[in-house]
Motif scaffolding. Sequence first.
Motif, mmCIF file in Angstrom:
data_model
loop_
_atom_site.group_PDB
_atom_site.id
_atom_site.type_symbol
_atom_site.label_atom_id
_atom_site.label_comp_id
_atom_site.label_asym_id
_atom_site.label_seq_id
_atom_site.Cartn_x
_atom_site.Cartn_y
_atom_site.Cartn_z
ATOM 1 N N TYR A 1 0.775 -1.105 -0.111
ATOM 2 C CA TYR A 1 0.254 0.009 -0.289
ATOM 3 C C TYR A 1 0.834 1.316 0.107
ATOM 4 O O TYR A 1 1.970 1.245 1.022
ATOM 5 C CB TYR A 1 -1.083 -0.074 1.294
ATOM 6 N N ILE A 2 0.643 2.037 -0.820
ATOM 7 C CA ILE A 2 1.215 3.397 -0.732
ATOM 8 C C ILE A 2 0.725 4.330 0.179
ATOM 9 O O ILE A 2 -0.561 4.618 0.242
ATOM 10 C CB ILE A 2 1.044 4.436 -2.209
ATOM 11 N N VAL A 3 1.350 4.873 1.279
ATOM 12 C CA VAL A 3 0.828 5.523 2.512
ATOM 13 C C VAL A 3 1.443 6.841 2.522
ATOM 14 O O VAL A 3 2.525 7.322 2.260
ATOM 15 C CB VAL A 3 0.828 4.630 3.658
ATOM 16 N N ASN A 4 0.551 7.905 3.123
ATOM 17 C CA ASN A 4 1.054 9.032 3.549
ATOM 18 C C ASN A 4 1.810 8.965 4.898
ATOM 19 O O ASN A 4 1.489 8.027 5.583
ATOM 20 C CB ASN A 4 -0.226 9.975 3.641
ATOM 21 N N GLU A 5 2.249 9.890 5.345
ATOM 22 C CA GLU A 5 3.162 9.841 6.560
ATOM 23 C C GLU A 5 2.333 9.501 7.966
ATOM 24 O O GLU A 5 2.611 8.805 8.633
ATOM 25 C CB GLU A 5 3.745 11.206 6.853
ATOM 26 N N ASN B 1 -5.943 1.504 -13.184
ATOM 27 C CA ASN B 1 -5.077 0.187 -12.838
ATOM 28 C C ASN B 1 -4.106 0.314 -14.163
ATOM 29 O O ASN B 1 -4.722 0.286 -15.267
ATOM 30 C CB ASN B 1 -5.852 -1.078 -12.923
ATOM 31 N N ILE B 2 -3.047 0.438 -13.739
ATOM 32 C CA ILE B 2 -1.866 0.357 -14.959
ATOM 33 C C ILE B 2 -0.768 -0.773 -14.620
ATOM 34 O O ILE B 2 -0.192 -0.985 -13.349
ATOM 35 C CB ILE B 2 -1.074 1.534 -14.720
ATOM 36 N N HIS B 3 -0.801 -1.584 -15.673
ATOM 37 C CA HIS B 3 0.053 -2.712 -15.379
ATOM 38 C C HIS B 3 0.984 -2.895 -16.839
ATOM 39 O O HIS B 3 0.617 -2.472 -17.907
ATOM 40 C CB HIS B 3 -0.627 -4.052 -15.511
ATOM 41 N N SER B 4 2.030 -3.395 -16.557
ATOM 42 C CA SER B 4 3.089 -3.843 -17.562
ATOM 43 C C SER B 4 3.847 -5.205 -17.265
ATOM 44 O O SER B 4 4.487 -4.880 -15.999
ATOM 45 C CB SER B 4 3.877 -2.653 -18.084
ATOM 46 N N GLU B 5 3.828 -6.120 -17.946
ATOM 47 C CA GLU B 5 4.702 -7.329 -17.668
ATOM 48 C C GLU B 5 6.194 -7.061 -18.100
ATOM 49 O O GLU B 5 6.824 -8.006 -17.572
ATOM 50 C CB GLU B 5 4.068 -8.453 -18.600
ATOM 51 N N ASP C 1 -2.528 2.570 -4.375
ATOM 52 C CA ASP C 1 -2.665 3.851 -3.919
ATOM 53 C C ASP C 1 -3.928 4.245 -3.445
ATOM 54 O O ASP C 1 -4.757 4.425 -4.197
ATOM 55 C CB ASP C 1 -2.349 4.965 -4.836
ATOM 56 N N ARG C 2 -4.502 3.973 -2.189
ATOM 57 C CA ARG C 2 -5.622 4.307 -1.903
ATOM 58 C C ARG C 2 -6.004 5.506 -1.918
ATOM 59 O O ARG C 2 -7.436 5.793 -2.321
ATOM 60 C CB ARG C 2 -5.949 3.882 -0.061
ATOM 61 N N SER C 3 -5.233 6.621 -1.652
ATOM 62 C CA SER C 3 -5.807 8.147 -1.689
ATOM 63 C C SER C 3 -6.238 8.421 -3.039
ATOM 64 O O SER C 3 -7.235 9.187 -3.124
ATOM 65 C CB SER C 3 -4.584 8.944 -1.264
ATOM 66 N N HIS C 4 -5.516 7.898 -4.089
ATOM 67 C CA HIS C 4 -5.911 8.114 -5.369
ATOM 68 C C HIS C 4 -6.580 7.144 -6.181
ATOM 69 O O HIS C 4 -6.776 7.101 -7.490
ATOM 70 C CB HIS C 4 -4.773 8.637 -6.029
ATOM 71 N N ARG C 5 -7.036 6.071 -5.550
ATOM 72 C CA ARG C 5 -7.556 4.664 -6.177
ATOM 73 C C ARG C 5 -6.849 4.351 -7.388
ATOM 74 O O ARG C 5 -7.663 4.060 -8.539
ATOM 75 C CB ARG C 5 -9.022 4.855 -6.239
ATOM 76 N N THR C 6 -5.610 4.383 -7.464
ATOM 77 C CA THR C 6 -4.876 3.801 -8.552
ATOM 78 C C THR C 6 -4.112 2.790 -8.131
ATOM 79 O O THR C 6 -3.286 2.695 -7.187
ATOM 80 C CB THR C 6 -4.100 4.915 -8.970
ATOM 81 N N THR C 7 -4.000 1.570 -8.906
ATOM 82 C CA THR C 7 -3.058 0.622 -8.637
ATOM 83 C C THR C 7 -2.038 0.591 -9.873
ATOM 84 O O THR C 7 -2.055 1.055 -11.009
ATOM 85 C CB THR C 7 -3.631 -0.815 -8.532
ATOM 86 N N LEU D 1 -5.844 -5.847 -12.038
ATOM 87 C CA LEU D 1 -6.124 -5.373 -10.951
ATOM 88 C C LEU D 1 -7.470 -4.819 -10.516
ATOM 89 O O LEU D 1 -7.722 -4.302 -9.705
ATOM 90 C CB LEU D 1 -5.040 -3.955 -11.066
ATOM 91 N N MET D 2 -8.348 -4.842 -11.649
ATOM 92 C CA MET D 2 -9.678 -4.860 -11.036
ATOM 93 C C MET D 2 -10.164 -5.852 -10.360
ATOM 94 O O MET D 2 -11.263 -5.802 -9.595
ATOM 95 C CB MET D 2 -10.457 -4.930 -12.483
ATOM 96 N N LYS D 3 -9.467 -7.045 -10.255
ATOM 97 C CA LYS D 3 -10.135 -7.947 -9.212
ATOM 98 C C LYS D 3 -9.671 -7.600 -7.969
ATOM 99 O O LYS D 3 -10.459 -6.670 -7.322
ATOM 100 C CB LYS D 3 -9.373 -9.201 -9.683
ATOM 101 N N LYS D 4 -8.661 -8.204 -7.172
ATOM 102 C CA LYS D 4 -8.365 -7.799 -5.684
ATOM 103 C C LYS D 4 -7.677 -6.498 -5.494
ATOM 104 O O LYS D 4 -7.939 -5.940 -4.402
ATOM 105 C CB LYS D 4 -7.309 -9.113 -5.262
ATOM 106 N N GLY D 5 -7.190 -5.593 -6.185
ATOM 107 C CA GLY D 5 -6.568 -4.580 -6.226
ATOM 108 C C GLY D 5 -7.860 -3.517 -5.904
ATOM 109 O O GLY D 5 -8.022 -2.873 -4.890
ATOM 110 N N ASN D 6 -8.750 -3.685 -6.786
ATOM 111 C CA ASN D 6 -9.787 -2.698 -6.720
ATOM 112 C C ASN D 6 -10.840 -3.262 -5.701
ATOM 113 O O ASN D 6 -11.476 -2.261 -5.229
ATOM 114 C CB ASN D 6 -10.521 -2.599 -7.947
ATOM 115 N N HIS D 7 -10.886 -4.304 -5.305
ATOM 116 C CA HIS D 7 -11.854 -4.823 -4.327
ATOM 117 C C HIS D 7 -11.332 -4.119 -2.781
ATOM 118 O O HIS D 7 -12.183 -3.883 -2.098
ATOM 119 C CB HIS D 7 -11.595 -6.391 -4.173
#
Length: 654
Positions: A113-117, A205-209, A225-231, A244-250
């Motif tokens: 998880y990307i977190v703020n301070e 959701n942004i992915h590259s293999e 990134d919960r704050s900006h709902r981006t994986t 990432l629409m699966k468990k990331g967005n879940h």
Amino acid sequence: MFQRKKGTDIVIELGSITTVEAAMQLFEDKLDKEHLSRIQQIKHPEVILKIANAIAMCEPDTVFINTGSEADKQFIRDLAVKQGEEANLPMEGHTIHYDLKDEQGRIIDRTFYIVNEDENVSSLANKMLRHDALAELRDKMSGIMRGRTMVAGFYMRGPVGSPASNPALEITSSAYVSHSAEILYRNAFPDFEKEVERLGHFYTNIHSEGTNRTEDLPDARVFMDRSHRTTYSMYCTYAGNTLLMKKGNHRFSVDKAVYENRGNELSEHMFITGISGPGGRTTWCAGAAPSGCGKTTTAMAGNAFVGDDLAQMWIAEDGTIRSVNPECGIFGIVEDVNWEGDPKLMELLRNPGTEVIWTNVLIDENGVPHWTGNGEEPPLKGKNFQGQWEQGMRDENGKPVPISHPNARCTVSSSALANYSEMAENPEGVETRIITYSGRDSDTMPPVWVGKNSDHGVVIGACIVSAATATEVGATGVKRSPWANAPFIPGALADYMDAQFKFFGNEKIAKDKKPVMAGLNYFLTHEARGGDSKKLLGEKKDVKVWLAWLERRAHNEADAIETPIGYIPRFEDLKHLFETIIEKPYSEELYVKQFSLYIDNIVARIDMQREAYSKNPSTPEKLFEVLKEQREGLMVLKEKYGPVVKPFQLELFN
């Protein structure tokens, strides 16, 4: 404290595009005429900026805007084969995909998880401060799509128009990921912008293999990134890490339920299925189980299939609990899927007419898929998840190499199933009257029991214990699995538990619509009940009986025996249901083995849960009150009857 839209939006920082005008100029520079005309149909500024910055960050050679048309679907299928991510099989519509040998499950050690301070996340998860994640993403994702085609898809996680659905962008250079998305989610390109405006948000959701090599796996990462709902996901291919629409967005949906709509909405790791009852009625059931613990089997045991993995739930204005499936397909484990236990799924897998993506199974010399536990004669050799395979093969540690990986999967559309229900696309959802929780428990709990009230029901979910399954890389042993959702709860478990108590105890739920909340356990062994075999006491098809009893219970048509842990069925009711539902005799001897309370085992389980939850001072006191009540009741029974209490003794006691 968790806050939305706090801190730098990393993709915009790395892409450096901050205006719609600059985004449109990038589209004109990077997209051909056809795809430029498609993206120009999207006017929402935030959507436009997310896509433009993903392009600027990843630097693909070409961009394909996927509208979900049949032509677009076919382009993606062909691209998956062209790029070597999938290979066609002899059966029309079937392809095989192999993940890297060392990436056969979720890479939980490289998921952050990307977190703020000042922000806390679940103690079960890894976290990385925003500025550190920014540096990692700049290093690992900048230019990662050079030489590749980026596919941008516009999806709904749930039916269009539903209160609990969530719009999501899937941006990837993997045609396999995009192909999977087309089967598992609703491409909603024409409705996407309208739905974003209706619901007020969307996921990205942004992915590259990348180069997709084993040597790149140390650099594999999944960031949320919960704050900006981006994986963000890179250098990996397994769908649990990349789709990432699966468990990331879940996870984002869990946040939304817990922190924005607590007590009125839930996002759960649950199947949804309809159970036929007397008079032709259908009663809807949602149930949680850790991956690999029978969730798909239970979903398929119903008569009207909606989903096998995820559920979005809310309390409707009429006082009912409603559920929708954010998905419209199955990404199902195939180990032990066979004609005896899963005939409806086997029809799709073994007969022509259904699009299927196979992953990590064995393909024999004739192009036929095989997997562990399919009940069929295994081939002598073929290719599987680790390369060429033949019977008797052993790995570097001398262990037999199985015919397929335990986490091997099939991806199919739900609508192909014989028991598929068109209610799956109803934006109003299905009225949910049964909630179940289960895990892999070989020696403690009975096959089915019902909580005494909603608080006891929540505690059943909080106290799931399961043998580890193959869905996480490196997972072993027995572990606690609260609500089968704990790996996907971003915030404090105490906040999530509070949301559960508030939801199921909400006074908005009509008294005659309160759900039956139950535990299920298919994994009791003969050995645990005095025998000498590790075989199960029951069979897969028995699931239909446990669900049928719960269906009657939900309509006050089945009596029960009260115990300290909840209500258990009477023998006469089960005997009748076994005979009428699955045409199988059911002996009183087996009933006694399955439904006797092994007090010491249950008390040890309660003590383990009390100790684990007591380490968190914020855990709602209700949990401890319920567990204390149950423990005290069990000890009274033990004092009177000994360590094993049989059902007839429970009746006498009552």
